[in-house]
Design a protein around this motif. Sequence first.
Motif, PDB file in Angstrom:
ATOM      1  N   MET A  85       0.813  -1.209   0.000  1.00  0.00           N
ATOM      2  CA  MET A  85       0.000   0.000   0.000  1.00  0.00           C
ATOM      3  C   MET A  85       0.845   1.256   0.000  1.00  0.00           C
ATOM      4  O   MET A  85       2.069   1.199   0.107  1.00  0.00           O
ATOM      5  N   LEU A  86       0.206   2.376  -0.164  1.00  0.00           N
ATOM      6  CA  LEU A  86       0.769   3.695   0.043  1.00  0.00           C
ATOM      7  C   LEU A  86       1.916   4.069  -0.879  1.00  0.00           C
ATOM      8  O   LEU A  86       3.079   4.120  -0.491  1.00  0.00           O
ATOM      9  N   THR A  89       0.773   8.978  -4.038  1.00  0.00           N
ATOM     10  CA  THR A  89      -0.609   9.439  -4.158  1.00  0.00           C
ATOM     11  C   THR A  89      -1.438   8.975  -2.966  1.00  0.00           C
ATOM     12  O   THR A  89      -2.221   9.747  -2.390  1.00  0.00           O
ATOM     13  N   GLU A  90      -1.244   7.705  -2.573  1.00  0.00           N
ATOM     14  CA  GLU A  90      -1.980   7.174  -1.428  1.00  0.00           C
ATOM     15  C   GLU A  90      -1.543   7.840  -0.122  1.00  0.00           C
ATOM     16  O   GLU A  90      -2.350   7.989   0.797  1.00  0.00           O
ATOM     17  N   ALA A  93      -3.586  11.008   0.390  1.00  0.00           N
ATOM     18  CA  ALA A  93      -4.944  10.687   0.821  1.00  0.00           C
ATOM     19  C   ALA A  93      -4.943  10.209   2.277  1.00  0.00           C
ATOM     20  O   ALA A  93      -5.836  10.558   3.062  1.00  0.00           O
ATOM     21  N   ARG A  94      -3.951   9.401   2.633  1.00  0.00           N
ATOM     22  CA  ARG A  94      -3.865   8.896   4.000  1.00  0.00           C
ATOM     23  C   ARG A  94      -3.639  10.047   4.981  1.00  0.00           C
ATOM     24  O   ARG A  94      -4.258  10.100   6.044  1.00  0.00           O
ATOM     25  N   GLU A 143       1.359  -0.547   9.628  1.00  0.00           N
ATOM     26  CA  GLU A 143       0.597   0.630   9.201  1.00  0.00           C
ATOM     27  C   GLU A 143       0.473   1.663  10.311  1.00  0.00           C
ATOM     28  O   GLU A 143       0.577   2.869  10.063  1.00  0.00           O
TER      29      GLU A 143
END
Length: 205
Positions: A85-86, A89-90, A93-94, A143
């Motif tokens: 993930m991440l 771009t992510e 958003a996160r 995370e």
Amino acid sequence: MPADPSPRTAPSPPSPSSPPSPQNRGSGTSAVEVRRSSRRRRTVSAYREGDRTIVLIPARMSEAEEQRWVGVMLDKLAAQESKRMLGDTELVARAEWLSEQYLGGRARPASVRWVTNQNTRWGSCTPAEGSIRLSHRLKGMPEYVVDYVLVHELAHLLVPGHGRRFWELLEAYPRTERARGYLEGVVAAGRLPHLPGAGTGTEPD
């Protein structure tokens, strides 16, 4: 190394020999259910099942060992998931979601990205530009650890330095102490060099 069960994650079907013991521990809002099996001798495994995390352990394991291994397996699963993930771009958003969740949406980063030139910092920010940078060394960590560093840097967009008001903002993130402990463990394991005047090296800047 002590003769403890060797951790490994495996989405294998459970075969408990005793009733499962659900626990109110978890990654995020996920509940944890521990299942003991007399057929397990040394191995510990864990997998996600809907909104629960199932941890499979040997029946002979003590309560203290159970608690320790649940923590180990939660971190191991979270680290595996964070690898998938991440991207940059992510990350943006996160960060925006974390700001809304824990800082009332007041921290508004203009950019959030991974960098490879931060070897003595987990994260940094430039409040005048609204930019946040995370060390690539965080990739693969749980995370909640990455989220902590993001919240830490978001808080710096609102408050410079590490005074009382800054730490009051960080109190809103419920896993601050656990994340700091994880990063301190990384330092203790010798994976981050200590530099003169750099303190413990576990805090983002």
